[in-house]
Design a protein around this motif. Structure first.
Motif, PDB file in Angstrom:
ATOM      1  N   PHE A  16      -5.195  -4.267 -23.697  1.00 15.80           N
ATOM      2  CA  PHE A  16      -5.613  -3.023 -24.482  1.00 15.80           C
ATOM      3  C   PHE A  16      -5.094  -1.659 -24.034  1.00 15.80           C
ATOM      4  N   ARG A  17      -4.127  -0.956 -24.782  1.00 17.30           N
ATOM      5  CA  ARG A  17      -3.551   0.208 -24.256  1.00 17.30           C
ATOM      6  C   ARG A  17      -4.216   1.146 -25.641  1.00 17.30           C
ATOM      7  N   GLN A  18      -3.086   1.972 -25.942  1.00 20.42           N
ATOM      8  CA  GLN A  18      -3.202   2.790 -27.096  1.00 20.42           C
ATOM      9  C   GLN A  18      -3.589   1.629 -28.272  1.00 20.42           C
ATOM     10  N   ALA A  54       0.962  -1.139   0.038  1.00 21.27           N
ATOM     11  CA  ALA A  54       0.034   0.096  -0.074  1.00 21.27           C
ATOM     12  C   ALA A  54       0.824   1.271   0.124  1.00 21.27           C
ATOM     13  N   TYR A  55       0.652   2.381  -0.922  1.00 14.24           N
ATOM     14  CA  TYR A  55       1.028   3.531  -0.679  1.00 14.24           C
ATOM     15  C   TYR A  55       0.284   4.593  -1.179  1.00 14.24           C
ATOM     16  N   ALA A  56       0.665   5.908  -0.899  1.00  9.66           N
ATOM     17  CA  ALA A  56      -0.048   6.748  -1.419  1.00  9.66           C
ATOM     18  C   ALA A  56       1.155   7.732  -2.521  1.00  9.66           C
ATOM     19  N   SER A 112      -6.079  -1.916  -7.256  1.00 13.48           N
ATOM     20  CA  SER A 112      -6.093  -1.550  -8.951  1.00 13.48           C
ATOM     21  C   SER A 112      -6.891  -0.744  -9.232  1.00 13.48           C
ATOM     22  N   ARG A 113      -7.742   0.050  -8.285  1.00 14.98           N
ATOM     23  CA  ARG A 113      -8.947   0.933  -8.720  1.00 14.98           C
ATOM     24  C   ARG A 113      -9.616   0.382  -9.893  1.00 14.98           C
ATOM     25  N   ARG A 114      -9.561   1.214 -11.151  1.00 16.12           N
ATOM     26  CA  ARG A 114     -10.018   0.787 -12.291  1.00 16.12           C
ATOM     27  C   ARG A 114      -9.103   0.143 -13.573  1.00 16.12           C
ATOM     28  N   GLY A 115      -7.966  -0.183 -12.996  1.00 13.23           N
ATOM     29  CA  GLY A 115      -6.926  -0.751 -13.937  1.00 13.23           C
ATOM     30  C   GLY A 115      -6.955  -2.344 -14.063  1.00 13.23           C
ATOM     31  N   ASP A 116      -6.636  -2.838 -14.944  1.00 15.05           N
ATOM     32  CA  ASP A 116      -6.619  -4.356 -15.113  1.00 15.05           C
ATOM     33  C   ASP A 116      -5.440  -5.168 -14.561  1.00 15.05           C
ATOM     34  N   GLY A 117      -4.446  -4.311 -13.855  1.00  8.93           N
ATOM     35  CA  GLY A 117      -3.608  -5.058 -13.117  1.00  8.93           C
ATOM     36  C   GLY A 117      -2.571  -5.597 -14.034  1.00  8.93           C
ATOM     37  N   LEU A 118      -2.511  -5.314 -15.313  1.00  9.85           N
ATOM     38  CA  LEU A 118      -1.748  -6.047 -16.504  1.00  9.85           C
ATOM     39  C   LEU A 118      -0.739  -5.020 -16.942  1.00  9.85           C
ATOM     40  N   ALA A 119       0.347  -5.524 -17.673  1.00 12.83           N
ATOM     41  CA  ALA A 119       1.341  -4.913 -18.185  1.00 12.83           C
ATOM     42  C   ALA A 119       1.403  -5.283 -19.832  1.00 12.83           C
ATOM     43  N   LEU A 125      -2.445   5.294  -3.432  1.00 13.23           N
ATOM     44  CA  LEU A 125      -2.317   4.347  -4.758  1.00 13.23           C
ATOM     45  C   LEU A 125      -2.237   2.788  -4.165  1.00 13.23           C
ATOM     46  N   GLY A 126      -1.038   2.436  -4.247  1.00  9.18           N
ATOM     47  CA  GLY A 126      -0.665   1.111  -3.815  1.00  9.18           C
ATOM     48  C   GLY A 126      -0.446   0.138  -4.982  1.00  9.18           C
ATOM     49  N   ASP A 127       0.156  -1.047  -4.870  1.00 10.87           N
ATOM     50  CA  ASP A 127       0.383  -1.927  -6.236  1.00 10.87           C
ATOM     51  C   ASP A 127      -0.941  -2.196  -6.862  1.00 10.87           C
ATOM     52  N   GLY A 128      -1.078  -1.621  -7.827  1.00 10.65           N
ATOM     53  CA  GLY A 128      -2.162  -2.210  -8.604  1.00 10.65           C
ATOM     54  C   GLY A 128      -2.131  -2.973  -9.727  1.00 10.65           C
ATOM     55  N   ARG A 129      -0.725  -3.173  -9.909  1.00 11.76           N
ATOM     56  CA  ARG A 129      -0.570  -4.322 -10.772  1.00 11.76           C
ATOM     57  C   ARG A 129       0.976  -4.961 -10.722  1.00 11.76           C
ATOM     58  N   ALA A 130       1.021  -5.031  -9.234  1.00  9.13           N
ATOM     59  CA  ALA A 130       2.440  -5.765  -8.840  1.00  9.13           C
ATOM     60  C   ALA A 130       2.227  -6.545  -7.603  1.00  9.13           C
ATOM     61  N   THR A 156       5.925  11.501  -6.061  1.00  3.76           N
ATOM     62  CA  THR A 156       6.335  11.006  -4.814  1.00  3.76           C
ATOM     63  C   THR A 156       6.301   9.460  -4.517  1.00  3.76           C
ATOM     64  N   ASP A 157       5.344   8.704  -5.237  1.00  2.07           N
ATOM     65  CA  ASP A 157       5.121   7.335  -5.377  1.00  2.07           C
ATOM     66  C   ASP A 157       6.334   6.715  -6.013  1.00  2.07           C
ATOM     67  N   ASN A 158       7.140   7.535  -6.809  1.00  2.45           N
ATOM     68  CA  ASN A 158       8.110   6.718  -7.934  1.00  2.45           C
ATOM     69  C   ASN A 158       9.550   7.447  -7.169  1.00  2.45           C
ATOM     70  N   CYS A 174       3.096   7.207 -20.035  1.00  6.69           N
ATOM     71  CA  CYS A 174       2.639   6.901 -18.908  1.00  6.69           C
ATOM     72  C   CYS A 174       1.758   5.796 -18.726  1.00  6.69           C
ATOM     73  N   GLY A 175       1.469   5.243 -17.612  1.00  5.70           N
ATOM     74  CA  GLY A 175       0.384   4.319 -17.203  1.00  5.70           C
ATOM     75  C   GLY A 175       0.626   2.993 -18.246  1.00  5.70           C
ATOM     76  N   THR A 176       2.003   2.695 -18.629  1.00  8.24           N
ATOM     77  CA  THR A 176       2.361   1.967 -19.619  1.00  8.24           C
ATOM     78  C   THR A 176       2.422   0.524 -19.224  1.00  8.24           C
TER      79      THR A 176
HETATM   80  P1  AMP Z   1       2.907   4.533 -12.109  1.00  9.01           P
HETATM   81  O1  AMP Z   1       2.548   5.286 -13.132  1.00  9.01           O
HETATM   82  O2  AMP Z   1       3.491   3.087 -12.948  1.00  9.01           O
HETATM   83  O3  AMP Z   1       3.833   4.729 -11.386  1.00  9.01           O
HETATM   84  O4  AMP Z   1       1.618   3.814 -11.598  1.00  9.01           O
HETATM   85  C1  AMP Z   1       0.996   4.600 -10.773  1.00  9.01           C
HETATM   86  C2  AMP Z   1      -0.209   3.851 -10.162  1.00  9.01           C
HETATM   87  O5  AMP Z   1      -1.297   3.212 -11.041  1.00  9.01           O
HETATM   88  C3  AMP Z   1       0.339   2.791  -9.196  1.00  9.01           C
HETATM   89  O6  AMP Z   1      -0.611   2.709  -7.972  1.00  9.01           O
HETATM   90  C4  AMP Z   1       0.053   1.462 -10.097  1.00  9.01           C
HETATM   91  O7  AMP Z   1       0.192   0.518  -9.473  1.00  9.01           O
HETATM   92  C5  AMP Z   1      -1.012   1.753 -10.643  1.00  9.01           C
HETATM   93  N1  AMP Z   1      -1.410   1.348 -11.863  1.00  9.01           N
HETATM   94  C6  AMP Z   1      -0.648   1.560 -13.003  1.00  9.01           C
HETATM   95  N2  AMP Z   1      -1.060   0.863 -14.144  1.00  9.01           N
HETATM   96  C7  AMP Z   1      -1.880  -0.008 -13.548  1.00  9.01           C
HETATM   97  C8  AMP Z   1      -2.800  -1.127 -14.314  1.00  9.01           C
HETATM   98  N3  AMP Z   1      -2.747  -1.487 -15.691  1.00  9.01           N
HETATM   99  N4  AMP Z   1      -3.818  -1.736 -13.215  1.00  9.01           N
HETATM  100  C9  AMP Z   1      -3.853  -1.465 -12.290  1.00  9.01           C
HETATM  101  N5  AMP Z   1      -3.178  -0.499 -11.435  1.00  9.01           N
HETATM  102  C10 AMP Z   1      -2.363   0.293 -12.312  1.00  9.01           C
END
Ligand code: AMP
Ligand code: MG
Length: 488
Positions: free
Chosen positions: A169-171, A82-84, A126-133, A94-99, A256-258, A486-488
């Motif tokens: 699915f990204r761009q 967990a983190y902010a 993960s909020r609305r993210g898919d947790g994938l890369a 925030l937190g590990d959304g895909r890790a 700050t989370d990075n 970003c968000g890659t």
């Molecule tokens: P980052 O831009 O990689 O530093 O991620 C910022 C935040 O978004 C972190 O909490 C990540 O875990 C979350 N995040 C990024 N991509 C995804 C994703 N595809 N699914 C869920 N969470 C994500």
């Protein structure tokens, strides 16, 4: 059929779980997603060896099962951290959304490294993210982090990338992939912000004590350990950012989370290396204000450290006013540390051993001329580093004469000067077009050869004895328009 050897201590796995002992506020259980068709794309032999892992067992087709997160090594206890964080200046949780953290690998010489999967499926955060890369971004992190390591800059590293068989699915559509990341730890400024946001002083103190014992163990006996800790983090970050600037690195998303408390470079998203010297350079497609521009990285690091200091106030002094004063004094020291480390590094880049008051002006003069003439950052220093001290561009003629005279005011020989310069000026950096070329071949044509060749060149960046124009010439067109995402 599972190959049990892969998962066991016979493969070198030796996982411990000290982070999991922290209060439950800081983590939650998580399960990796199953990969329908795991395939090991790349595996880092030298890194495996330094971790005590057996490459001959793990760089095999069967090992894809591990590195695509299908079956965990023995002793792994996956959790999401967990983190902010402040993203572009705005606070958010925030937190590990895909890790996932599998645990901490204890190396044969007793060091402790986080083993983390990135892209292994959704978690509580993960909020609305898919947790994938995607495969492209994970290979990009692999290339750049390994290049940073070879450049001698503290960084997380990349042990493996495996595809999962899932399309994401990204761009565009991308093969899904998992990166196995190795880090001194994944504790971030944002981890402290998470504790502070919950106003949980017990948890905050536990986190601070843990971070001190893991990354600043020499401070445990200090009379004011938390102030000493803040000061030590400030000094490590000042050094890290100075090192980035010395090689033209732009992180791109210094939220700050990075920012890792260990002092390692972490989270390779929209980062890239500068070609033509311009302190205002920005590559990230969403950084419209230039918040994370090349030259803004030191002030931003200081801003981020102020967010860390705020979280530590309750530990610095029982009285708010005194706590703030202590924190401010520590924060104010950032700039002088940074300036001093930066100038020391620039002296090395110019082959200077002794110090003269006018050295700063000599460096500034060089950089300003480089900026005006859009001189390539890496290649300018590389030309100066040849035994002939090649003049990189005609506009530097007067400067070059001054510098040549300056070099006579120290006792070192010409050979010593060349050695110092070549050890501090990379001949090779990950050129953006070479990185893109490697990624396109790997992702679109399943051809890893170009990436492997690039990695070989980037593994010895200070080798000035080889001439590989293909890897050292900046792209002729489109360099200014290079964009990262970003968000890659
Ligand atoms: P980052 O831009 O990689 O530093 O991620 C910022 C935040 O978004 C972190 O909490 C990540 O875990 C979350 N995040 C990024 N991509 C995804 C994703 N595809 N699914 C869920 N969470 C994500
Ligand atoms: Mg991040």
């Amino acid at each position: 059929m599972h190959d049990t050897l892969l998962h066991s201590a016979d493969a070198g796995w030796h996982l411990e779980h000290s982070y999991a002992q922290l209060p439950s506020l800081f983590h939650s259980e998580a399960e990796p997603a199953q990969a329908p068709r795991p395939n090991l794309t790349i595996f880092n032999h030298p890194l495996a060896k330094s971790l005590g892992l057996k490459a001959e067992v793990l760089d095999t087709a069967n090992a894809a099962d591990i590195f695509a997160s299908n079956r965990l090594p023995d002793g792994a206890k996956p959790l999401a951290q967990a983190y902010a964080g402040h993203q572009y200046g705005h606070f958010t949780t925030l937190g590990d959304g895909r890790a996932l953290l599998l645990g901490e690998q204890i190396t044969p010489d007793g060091q402790r490294f986080d083993i983390q999967f990135k892209g292994s499926g959704p978690t509580e955060y993960s909020r609305r993210g898919d947790g994938l890369a995607g495969l492209g971004p994970m290979l990009r992190e692999y290339i750049i982090s390994e290049a940073m390591h070879a450049l001698g800059i503290p960084t997380t590293r990349s042990l493996a990338v495996a595809t999962t068989g899932v399309t994401i699915f990204r761009q565009t559509r991308q093969p899904g992939a998992v990166l196995t990341r190795v880090a001194a730890s994944h504790i971030r400024v944002g981890t402290f912000e998470w504790a502070a946001a919950h106003q949980d002083k017990v948890a905050l103190k536990a986190l601070a004590d843990y971070t001190i014992s893991r990354h600043y163990p020499n401070l445990t006996g200090e009379k004011e350990p938390y102030l000493a800790f803040l000061q030590a983090v400030i000094e490590r970050q000042a050094r890290l950012i100075a090192q980035w600037l010395h090689v033209g690195f732009i992180h791109g998303v210094m939220n700050t989370d990075n920012m890792a408390l260990s002092g390692e470079t972490i989270d390779y998203g929209p980062c890239a290396f500068m070609n033509a010297y311009d302190p205002a350079t920005v590559f990230s497609s969403i950084d419209h204000q230039g918040r994370y521009a090349y030259d803004n990285q030191a002030p931003i690091a200081q801003w981020n450290l102020a967010r860390l200091a705020e979280t530590l106030l309750p530990l610095l002094h029982p009285e708010d006013k005194q706590a703030i004063e202590l924190a401010n004094t520590a924060l104010e020291s950032f700039r002088s540390h940074f300036d001093q480390i930066w100038l020391a590094g620039m002296r090395k880049k110019l082959g200077l051993f002794n110090e003269e008051a006018a050295d700063k002006a000599l460096v500034d003069d060089l950089l300003e001329t480089m900026r005006l003439h859009q001189a390539d950052f890496t290649n300018t220093f590389r030309a100066l580093s040849t035994p002939e001290r090649t003049l990189p561009i005609a506009a530097l003629k007067t400067w070059h004469e001054q510098w040549t005279v300056r070099l006579t005011r120290q006792p070192q020989t010409a050979v010593e000067v060349t050695q110092r310069m070549q050890a501090n000026n990379p001949a090779f950096i990950p050129r953006n077009h070479k990185v893109e070329e490697a990624l396109t071949a790997a992702v679109e044509h399943q051809d890893l050869n170009i990436m492997k060749r690039l990695l070989t060149v980037l593994a010895t960046p200070y080798d000035h004895s080889v001439d590989l124009p293909e890897y050292s010439t900046p792209e002729t067109e489109g360099a200014e328009d290079y964009r990262t995402y970003c968000g890659t």
